[in-house]
Design a protein around this motif. Structure first.
Motif, PDB file in Angstrom:
ATOM      1  N   ILE A 302       0.836  -1.204   0.000  1.00 26.32           N
ATOM      2  CA  ILE A 302       0.000   0.000   0.000  1.00 26.32           C
ATOM      3  C   ILE A 302       0.873   1.257   0.000  1.00 26.32           C
ATOM      4  CG2 ILE A 302      -1.659   1.335   1.350  1.00 26.32           C
ATOM      5  CD1 ILE A 302      -2.739  -1.398   2.366  1.00 26.32           C
ATOM      6  N   GLN A 303       1.898   1.258   0.826  1.00 27.41           N
ATOM      7  CA  GLN A 303       2.784   2.424   0.889  1.00 27.41           C
ATOM      8  C   GLN A 303       3.472   2.669  -0.449  1.00 27.41           C
ATOM      9  OE1 GLN A 303       5.403   2.194   4.448  1.00 27.41           O
ATOM     10  NE2 GLN A 303       3.863   0.827   5.274  1.00 27.41           N
ATOM     11  N   ARG A 304       3.898   1.579  -1.081  1.00 28.56           N
ATOM     12  CA  ARG A 304       4.612   1.716  -2.362  1.00 28.56           C
ATOM     13  C   ARG A 304       3.695   2.224  -3.466  1.00 28.56           C
ATOM     14  NH1 ARG A 304       6.355  -2.999  -2.339  1.00 28.56           N
ATOM     15  NH2 ARG A 304       5.046  -4.028  -3.884  1.00 28.56           N
ATOM     16  N   ARG A 305       2.449   1.792  -3.463  1.00 28.38           N
ATOM     17  CA  ARG A 305       1.543   2.141  -4.558  1.00 28.38           C
ATOM     18  C   ARG A 305       0.767   3.435  -4.340  1.00 28.38           C
ATOM     19  NH1 ARG A 305       0.192  -1.869  -8.255  1.00 28.38           N
ATOM     20  NH2 ARG A 305      -0.931  -0.144  -9.259  1.00 28.38           N
ATOM     21  N   THR A 306       0.517   3.812  -3.083  1.00 28.95           N
ATOM     22  CA  THR A 306      -0.329   4.984  -2.821  1.00 28.95           C
ATOM     23  C   THR A 306       0.431   6.173  -2.257  1.00 28.95           C
ATOM     24  OG1 THR A 306      -0.889   4.384  -0.543  1.00 28.95           O
ATOM     25  CG2 THR A 306      -2.236   3.427  -2.313  1.00 28.95           C
ATOM     26  N   GLY A 307       1.624   5.948  -1.723  1.00 22.61           N
ATOM     27  CA  GLY A 307       2.358   7.046  -1.107  1.00 22.61           C
ATOM     28  C   GLY A 307       2.039   7.255   0.362  1.00 22.61           C
ATOM     29  N   LEU A 308       1.106   6.469   0.913  1.00 21.76           N
ATOM     30  CA  LEU A 308       0.843   6.555   2.347  1.00 21.76           C
ATOM     31  C   LEU A 308       2.095   6.158   3.121  1.00 21.76           C
ATOM     32  CD1 LEU A 308      -2.686   4.932   2.834  1.00 21.76           C
ATOM     33  CD2 LEU A 308      -2.082   7.318   3.222  1.00 21.76           C
ATOM     34  N   THR A 309       2.295   6.780   4.275  1.00 20.83           N
ATOM     35  CA  THR A 309       3.415   6.409   5.123  1.00 20.83           C
ATOM     36  C   THR A 309       2.959   5.393   6.170  1.00 20.83           C
ATOM     37  OG1 THR A 309       3.005   8.135   6.766  1.00 20.83           O
ATOM     38  CG2 THR A 309       4.353   8.730   4.838  1.00 20.83           C
ATOM     39  N   ALA A 310       3.931   4.765   6.822  1.00 15.92           N
ATOM     40  CA  ALA A 310       3.597   3.827   7.890  1.00 15.92           C
ATOM     41  C   ALA A 310       2.861   4.531   9.018  1.00 15.92           C
ATOM     42  CB  ALA A 310       4.872   3.166   8.415  1.00 15.92           C
ATOM     43  N   GLU A 311       3.231   5.794   9.277  1.00 19.57           N
ATOM     44  CA  GLU A 311       2.552   6.572  10.309  1.00 19.57           C
ATOM     45  C   GLU A 311       1.085   6.773   9.964  1.00 19.57           C
ATOM     46  OE1 GLU A 311       2.662  11.056  12.283  1.00 19.57           O
ATOM     47  OE2 GLU A 311       4.070  10.508  10.697  1.00 19.57           O
ATOM     48  N   GLU A 312       0.812   7.131   8.720  1.00 20.54           N
ATOM     49  CA  GLU A 312      -0.567   7.382   8.295  1.00 20.54           C
ATOM     50  C   GLU A 312      -1.406   6.114   8.373  1.00 20.54           C
ATOM     51  OE1 GLU A 312       0.884  10.906   5.265  1.00 20.54           O
ATOM     52  OE2 GLU A 312       0.333   8.941   4.485  1.00 20.54           O
ATOM     53  N   LEU A 313      -0.834   4.997   7.938  1.00 18.63           N
ATOM     54  CA  LEU A 313      -1.560   3.727   8.052  1.00 18.63           C
ATOM     55  C   LEU A 313      -1.819   3.371   9.507  1.00 18.63           C
ATOM     56  CD1 LEU A 313      -0.053   1.283   5.390  1.00 18.63           C
ATOM     57  CD2 LEU A 313      -2.460   1.819   5.727  1.00 18.63           C
ATOM     58  N   GLY A 314      -0.822   3.660  10.352  1.00 18.60           N
ATOM     59  CA  GLY A 314      -0.958   3.316  11.760  1.00 18.60           C
ATOM     60  C   GLY A 314      -2.044   4.074  12.475  1.00 18.60           C
TER      61      GLY A 314
END
Length: 594
Positions: A302-314
């Motif tokens: 998800i991070q690689r394809r959308t640009g979301l960071t681990a912080e944002e997902l968390g």
């Protein structure tokens, strides 16, 4: 009446915008005058002022504890049934008095040196956001501590001009309603430090096993460094992470000297990097077994394809549909556990200790990741053996050498072999140095990448990039960038067919007749007892499924891999059972799921 009409016409002519400019020839007609440029600039500033004023009047300061109500992330199997709900925010608020001055100084020095004197926002950061928007790039820029606190507490993490303006206006309002100490306390309690730690108290426990008030200057400097990206600067993740963390740590200390927060004499005492404790098993029990590894792979995708960071997902609130097949995942786990239990005797043989297994299955048709075995338990064995590079692939690399020779002739160089391997699906960063040993398999791809690369041969030379997630929604809205990857022809069908025939011969030599009868045509590659690399592999694919299994020895805290000699009861220089372990796992698993 006529003179009045003439005066009206004259005023109309005077107020007419002279563009393209009269009295100019060629392209000069389209070059604005300085008056026109000034008018445009004034209009732009006026429009921006109106926009900022409107946003300022409409934004409201809401509940500062909004992050405490963050939703969980829910992950689903490929069939739509729920896999796991991951959610509780690891955060414990502490007063500013419990945050040592050394940590406050380290953070202010590196994040916002003018914190105590600025109005809560950065004009330079806003200007950079406007310029980036005009360029069509991400709207991001250097934010003050107040702005970061606002973003963490009141806003989403999206990179848009609207969010940036709301951030600025809320920062101004907050600065007028709260003291700098209150803002700094809120910032420390809402910032993300990696290791699922939100806030400095959770971070102090996660990295050093102490309360925040017990942090000294060196450890405070590392936590300050982590604010730049906990997923980039956690020293325990890899050697590269460790190097980045040390460089950033030294910068934090030096920056404090530069700004007068620390004397040169005190700085000279801090020369030893404060190693944090290893990542603990404090993960949610819902991530036990293989679930944690699956979530890890899904998040990275998800991070690689959308640009979301681990912080944002968390921060939660996402609904994630994966490609993982529950039945295959459970069967792969059972198979690994059964085969290793029958083959290894760690109590009776020293060589059978510290043996690790990684495995992955990919659907050749479209590159979907269907199953993983990352280790015995994601809450106890942190590294994902299925998706971690570092284990030499050995002679299982030979199909790429053969494909390069068939495509470009027998004199294909090392460089050509690398290009074929990368085209087939291996990552460039996992490729070894292009020296004389390269073709012997010194590269270190992950198991999931090897399964994907072998699938390229099974599909007649057509490669489709791996994918692990089919859809993600956040608060009911779908995320963009998660369309299924398209395939491309990387080898002509004739070359791929000849490689497959050679790999089928390898499969016939390796697999029992009953396995071949159960599976049908199989293309496979493997390491052998005489292989020079300290790991054992078996990778094989059918038209329906490509599976890679790797076995290696790696003791926690040791650098490098241990010898495989004697594993599983082998004697002398033979690797014995260690060499056949991946073959046994592969054949048992593949025949069971048919």
């Amino acid at each position: 009446m006529i003179p009045r009409l003439r005066r009206t016409a004259g005023r109309a002519r005077r107020f007419r915008v002279d563009y393209p400019r009269r009295g100019r020839g060629g392209l000069r007609r389209y070059v604005p005058s300085w008056r026109q440029l000034l008018c445009l600039a004034l209009l732009g500033c006026g429009a921006l002022a109106v926009l900022v004023g409107y946003v300022y009047s409409t934004v409201r300061i809401t509940d500062v504890n909004a992050t405490a109500r963050t939703e969980a992330n829910v992950y689903y199997w490929a069939d739509g049934t729920q896999m796991v709900s991951v959610g509780d925010i690891n955060r414990q608020n502490v007063p500013l008095s419990d945050i040592p001055p050394a940590l406050q100084n380290a953070v202010i020095a590196t994040e916002n040196a003018t914190f105590y004197t600025d109005p809560g926002f950065s004009l330079r950061g806003l200007a950079r956001a406007v310029v980036n928007m005009a360029k069509g790039e991400e709207v991001q820029g250097g934010s003050t501590i107040t702005q970061q606190y606002v973003k963490n507490t009141y806003l989403t993490q999206e990179q848009t001009l609207d969010r940036k303006l709301r951030e600025l206006c809320l920062s101004v309002k907050l600065s007028r309603n709260l003291s700098k100490q209150q803002i700094l306390q809120g910032y420390f309690n809402t910032s993300w430090f990696g290791r699922n730690a939100y806030g400095v108290q959770a971070a102090a426990v996660a990295y050093y096993g102490v309360d925040a008030k017990e942090l000294d200057a060196p450890r405070s400097a590392l936590l300050a460094a982590l604010l730049k990206g906990g997923d980039l600067y956690d020293p325990s993740l890899s050697e590269a992470h460790h190097r980045r963390a040390e460089v950033r740590w030294r910068y934090v200390l030096d920056r404090q000297v530069e700004l007068g927060f620390m004397s040169e004499e005190e700085r000279a005492r801090y020369t030893v990097f404060p190693e944090p404790r290893p990542r603990s098993a404090s993960l949610s029990t819902s991530l036990s077994g293989q679930t944690g590894y699956l979530v890890d792979v899904a998040n990275k995708y998800i991070q690689r394809r959308t640009g979301l960071t681990a912080e944002e997902l968390g921060r939660g609130g996402y609904r994630i549909r994966t490609t993982f097949d529950r039945a295959l995942v459970e069967q792969l786990e059972r198979t690994v556990e059964d085969v290793t239990a029958r083959t290894l005797d760690p109590e009776g043989r020293a060589a059978d200790r510290d043996v690790q297994v990684g495995a992955a299955s990919v659907r050749p048709e479209d590159g979907a990741v269907l199953a993983l075995y990352g280790g015995p338990d994601a809450t106890k064995h942190f590294a994902n053996n299925a998706d971690t590079s570092g284990v030499p692939v050995g002679s299982a690399f030979r199909p790429f050498v053969l494909a390069a020779a068939l495509r470009d002739g027998r004199d294909a160089d090392l460089e050509t072999v690398r290009d074929v391997a990368v085209d087939a699906g291996l990552l460039p960063q996992s490729m070894a140095e292009l020296d004389a040993s390269f073709t012997s398999g010194t590269s270190t791809p992950s198991a999931v990448r090897m399964a994907d690369a072998y699938a390229t041969f099974a599909t007649g030379g057509r490669h489709t990039d791996l994918y692990a997630v089919t859809a993600v929604t956040h608060q009911g809205r779908p995320l963009k960038g998660l369309g299924r990857p398209g395939g491309r022809q990387v080898l002509n069908r004739e070359v791929a067919g000849e490689v497959v025939e050679a790999m089928r011969s390898e499969a016939v030599d390796a697999l029992a007749p009953e396995t071949l009868r159960a599976l049908g045509p199989v293309a496979a590659g493997r390491t052998g007892a005489a292989d020079p690399q300290p790991a054992a592999w078996f990778v094989g694919s059918t038209r329906q499924l490509s599976t890679a299994v790797t076995v290696f020895r790696n003791k926690p805290g040791k650098d490098g891999l241990l010898s495989m000699r004697g594993v599983g009861g082998g004697s002398g220089t033979e690797r014995g059972g260690g060499d056949v372990l991946p073959l046994r796992v592969w054949s048992s698993y593949m025949t069971t799921i048919q």
